[in-house]
Design a protein around this motif. Structure first.
Motif, short mmCIF file in Angstrom:
data_model
loop_
_atom_site.label_atom_id
_atom_site.label_comp_id
_atom_site.label_asym_id
_atom_site.label_seq_id
_atom_site.Cartn_x
_atom_site.Cartn_y
_atom_site.Cartn_z
N SER A 732 12.84 50.06 90.91
CA SER A 732 14.22 49.66 90.62
C SER A 732 15.10 49.83 91.85
N GLU A 733 14.80 50.82 92.69
CA GLU A 733 15.57 51.01 93.91
C GLU A 733 15.33 49.86 94.90
N ASP A 736 17.45 47.06 93.73
CA ASP A 736 18.85 47.33 94.09
C ASP A 736 19.12 46.93 95.55
N ALA A 739 19.41 43.17 95.67
CA ALA A 739 20.72 42.74 95.17
C ALA A 739 21.81 42.96 96.22
N SER A 749 19.69 43.70 88.18
CA SER A 749 19.21 45.08 88.21
C SER A 749 18.26 45.26 87.04
N SER A 751 18.29 47.40 84.75
CA SER A 751 19.00 47.72 83.50
C SER A 751 19.55 46.48 82.82
N ILE A 765 27.63 41.32 88.79
CA ILE A 765 27.16 42.17 87.68
C ILE A 765 27.47 41.56 86.32
#
Length: 917
Positions: A732-733, A736, A739, A749, A751, A765
């Motif tokens: 996930s990092e 990020d 992005a 992301s 989430s 977002i």
């Protein structure tokens, strides 16, 4: 869509208008038995178990096919309803002679997983014998209505169990609900199943052999069966402890699957009904071709180092130290551009991003590419030239609402079966289909027009269609004037291609070209679907531009159910390109030659980055070594089997000073490796894949990596050992960071992805993602018409090589076959390669069906069996490239598209020789 409100069991429910009472009851959480009902099927109300009580009605309607109405008051569970349901179930069990010991045993809750009930006779009808036990809809219905016994005498049918490649058919357990028959016909469009009703005795579903009946083995009938009559053998007796939803690792459609896990092993795989693309459907590979693969004994589980010509096991530490040392030494001696990286369209976005970063920030070169180079690089280049963005303009679901589908260079039912279901649904709604293909593919049977063109003549055909559209005034003049440029130059070119001229080039009758042009030009919503039959030519980029021209000419861009849809061959070929695993762009298609872009990445990565565009994969594997590549890191690709002119690729790999290959299985390419690193499979990875409609979806780890490391961790460790601090806590990092660096992914992301994913561009977002590109304006501002001329393939048939070979995929297999050839069931269905030739060619050559033949081209030869079929036109032969023992790419041509550097797989001259006894 407007909504209505009604009462279900004293609870107010709101549902969309057009919903049934059963839909409303399910939303309210009220269970109603419905053994003939299925979410994918039109309700028929035949089992009569879903009857309900509706205030004001003097009868009990079936909830599955009765529409909910505003203000209805419905009761689903009254004493009278339950009594009628018990009577109905009794009759059903008696009519079908379904065993009842699994339904009425008073001690079944005491049984363990390993104990069979010995009090019943015969033992084969005990509850623990049935693989569907406790997952059976019939059991659930019996419990719900409170049926404890039946008054009618039944006898166990003891019918023979029919064994198919992946599942068993045990019609002793069949209740004749007809779900399997209807889903095969109505959803899959195959329709090979039929009733053999013999109530009270031996009712069963034909045919006797599905393989002989040309079943596609998609598994839809198995998944729809409410009892244990149809059941996958691999899933018997081992029930999962939990399930994980993830994405299929085969083609680029992006089907969501549920992996059942028990004791860190995959014990079941089912299509996920929540999958936004597949909606509970799968193909033979996704449904049955994965569980054996993950735990196959051939899996590479430990690093291997070549010492004295032999591969020997090594520790991760030893292997990674050697890799870092050798790459660093070669970089120091020959410069950073002596290194190269081939990233993988089978790996996650995060892993591809790290491979791009490794090449640029650690190796110090832009020599990074992926297998899109040999398949869909012309899509990226061609669509970008027309529209400004090199990806699909629309979404897969929009196919269903098109008025006209133009399918060119895509054998959709075999290469992308789930997309073909949407084509079948569109046809059922009244859409017309045009198929342009040298072979008589399955979709020809559904087509209004089949344009049976010669391989490599796409531009002449498309220019002629556009000639007709302009000549007859079918173009969208307002769209052309307000949203495009370059029309006049384009118009002059296509007017030089009247249908009569194109007919001589393509072999398609002029009247068929005219009819197809009229169908496309007059459609309100026309969509183009294409694949490698367009791109794998020396004119691949020009072919794609020509498709873009056709869409813009008629205003079929920027609206739902229109546009141009390239069907991607591998699960993450779109994502590999998106993530910058290309020699000319960073993540998000940001040019490496742009100083401002380069400065942004240098600031983020704290390192000076290379300025010059790097080498493509085809340039890195030049046989004459003009590429000057000394060392190569290949992640999850097998160019020694899948790239054209295999002997050229082999020579390139042998000439390298150092080769690292990371794979899950031994391949043709691992034979040349100095170090082999074991890779993690899709079931062992966290991250994302991006499918062919630009949908970024979560890949969720189901089991720990068998080799001990996930792929992203391996890349990070190589980087660290070469002196660059590449460290992340989890994938996930990495997303990020993507992005933060790429505006088109700024709103992405982990989430936010959920079960449906997001379609890029997603620039913030709060952005919902983009289903349809170019709605208001093109990515480049105005769409650009590109005037393109017909050019013949690099090789033409001649007396020495009189046939044209075109290549493609089989439904059952995938890419180099390293995965699918290890599935026993798949090899049962399609065990060997053949060369498909027409009956006319076979007769002229004196070759019979099934005879072994020698196939030669100017580059190599091979032996295989002939398959005589009318799917091949005269003068055209077909082979796939899935088999190590029949290396089709020994024959194919490495001539390149000058723009995308993609080789011409689809047209090489061959001859076929009968082998003397």
């Amino acid at each position: 869509m407007s909504a209505i409100k009604l009462m279900i069991d004293d609870q107010m429910v709101e549902v969309p208008k057009g919903s049934t009472i059963l839909d409303a009851a399910r939303k309210a959480g009220s269970y109603i038995p419905a053994l003939c009902d299925h979410p994918d099927l039109k309700p028929i109300g035949s089992c009569k178990l879903c009857i309900v009580s509706v205030k004001g009605m003097d009868y009990y309607p079936t909830a599955c096919n009765t529409l909910a109405e505003e203000g209805m008051v419905v009761q689903t569970r009254t004493d009278e309803l339950q009594e009628m349901r018990r009577n109905t179930l009794e009759m059903l069990l008696a009519l079908t002679n379904h065993p009842t010991s699994c339904l009425f045993c008073d001690r079944k809750n005491e049984c363990t997983d390993l104990r069979e009930c010995l009090r019943k006779f015969p033992v084969t009808v005990g509850c623990k014998y049935c693989p569907k036990n406790e997952e059976c809809e019939l059991q659930e219905a019996v419990r719900f209505v409170g049926l404890e016994k039946i008054r009618y005498q039944i006898s166990f049918k003891n019918m023979p169990v029919l064994r198919e490649p992946f599942f068993d058919r045990n019609y002793s357990l069949c209740i004749m609900c007809s779900r399997c028959i209807r889903i095969c016909e109505d959803v899959r469009g195959v329709g090979i199943l039929f009733h053999n009703p013999d109530f009270h005795r031996m009712n069963w579903i034909g045919p006797e052999s599905l393989q002989d009946a040309d079943c596609k083995f998609c598994g839809a009938c198995v998944d729809a069966c409410p009892t244990g009559a149809l059941f996958a053998r691999s899933e018997k007796w081992q029930k999962p402890e939990f399930s994980v939803s993830t994405i299929c690792p085969y083609c680029g459609v992006g089907c969501r699957l549920k992996l059942g896990v028990r004791e860190e092993r995959i014990v079941s795989i089912h299509p996920d009904r929540d999958g936004p693309v597949n909606r509970g459907q799968a193909c033979v590979k996704g449904r049955f071709g994965l569980d054996e693969i993950v735990h196959h004994p051939d899996r590479l589980t430990t690093p291997l180092i070549r010492r004295n010509g032999r591969l020997e096991e090594a520790s991760w530490e030893e292997a990674l130290n050697l890799i870092a040392k050798k790459f660093s030494e070669i970089k120091e001696k020959y410069g950073p551009d002596s290194l190269g990286a081939l990233s993988s369209s089978r790996c996650t976005n995060e892993e591809n991003f790290l491979m791009s970063k490794l090449a640029r920030a650690v190796f110090g070169t832009n020599n990074v590419d992926n297998c899109a180079r040999v398949c869909h690089a012309p899509s990226v280049t061609g669509l970008a030239a027309c529209f400004g963005s090199g990806a699909a303009t629309n979404s897969f679901d929009q196919i269903e609402d098109a008025d006209l589908l133009f399918i060119i260079g895509s054998n959709t039912t075999e290469a992308h079966p789930i997309v073909s279901l949407k084509i079948i649904k569109a046809e059922a709604k009244g859409a017309k289909i045009i198929v342009a293909d040298p072979r008589k593919i399955e979709l020809v049977d559904r087509a209004a027009i089949w344009l049976n063109l010669k391989p490599g003549t796409n531009i002449a055909l498309l220019n002629a269609m556009m000639n007709v559209i302009i000549s007859e005034g079918l173009e969208d003049r307002d769209f052309i004037a307000s949203r495009t440029e370059g029309f006049e130059e384009f118009r002059k070119t296509v007017m030089e291609y009247p249908p009569e001229r194109a007919s001589k080039i393509t072999g398609v009758p002029a009247e068929d070209i005219i009819a197809a042009a009229r169908l496309y030009g007059q459609a309100g919503k026309a969509m183009i679907i294409y694949s490698l039959g367009i791109t794998e030519h020396i004119t691949g980029t020009a072919n794609v531009m020509s498709l873009g021209n056709l869409a813009m000419l008629t205003g079929n861009v920027g609206r739902r159910s229109t546009g141009v849809m390239p069907l991607r061959g591998q699960n993450n070929v779109q994502g590999a390109c998106d993530m910058g695993a290309l020699p000319n762009v960073h993540v998000g298609y940001q040019p490496v030659a742009d100083a401002a872009i380069r400065s942004k990445f240098e600031e983020a990565w704290h390192v000076k980055l290379p300025e010059n565009i790097g080498l493509t994969s085809t340039q890195m594997l030049e046989g004459d070594q003009e590429s000057k590549i000394r060392a190569l890191y290949i992640l999850g690709e097998d160019p020694a089997q899948t790239d054209p002119d295999t002997n050229r690729v082999r020579a390139s790999l042998e000439a390298l000073d150092f080769l690292v290959v990371q794979e899950i299985f031994p391949t043709e390419t691992t034979k040349y490796a100095d170090v082999i690193l074991p890779a993690a499979s899709f079931a062992e990875c966290d991250g994302t894949f991006t499918n062919g409609e630009r949908r970024i979806q979560r890949v969720n780890k189901a089991i720990p990596p068998i080799s001990g490391l996930e792929n992203w961790q391996t890349i990070c460790l190589i980087s660290q050992k070469m002196g660059y601090p590449m460290k992340y806590n989890n994938p996930s990092e990495i997303m990020d960071e993507v992005a933060a660096l790429a505006p088109m992914f700024a709103g992405v992301s982990f989430s936010r992805l959920g079960s449906k994913g997001l379609q890029w561009p997603c620039p913030s977002i709060g952005h919902p993602g983009t289903e349809t590109l170019h709605a208001e304006k093109f990515s480049r501002g105005r769409g650009k018409f590109n005037a393109v001329e017909h050019r013949y393939p690099a090789e033409q048939p001649d007396p020495d090589y009189p046939l044209i070979l075109t290549t493609g995929r089989r439904r059952e297999h995938y890419n180099c076959g390293s995965m699918t050839r290890r599935s026993k069931g798949i090899m049962w269905v399609w065990p060997e390669e053949t060369i498909e030739i027409s009956p006319t060619d076979a007769k002229e050559l004196g070759i019979g069906d099934g005879e072994e033949v020698l196939v030669r081209s100017r580059r190599g030869s091979l032996r295989t069996k002939a398959r005589v079929t009318d799917r091949s036109s005269r003068g055209v032969a077909f082979m796939s490239f899935h088999y190590q023992d029949v290396l089709t790419n020994l024959l194919t041509n490495a001539a390149l598209d000058p723009q995308a550097k993609t080789p011409e797989y689809k047209a090489c001259a061959i001859r076929i020789e009968k082998i003397a006894c």
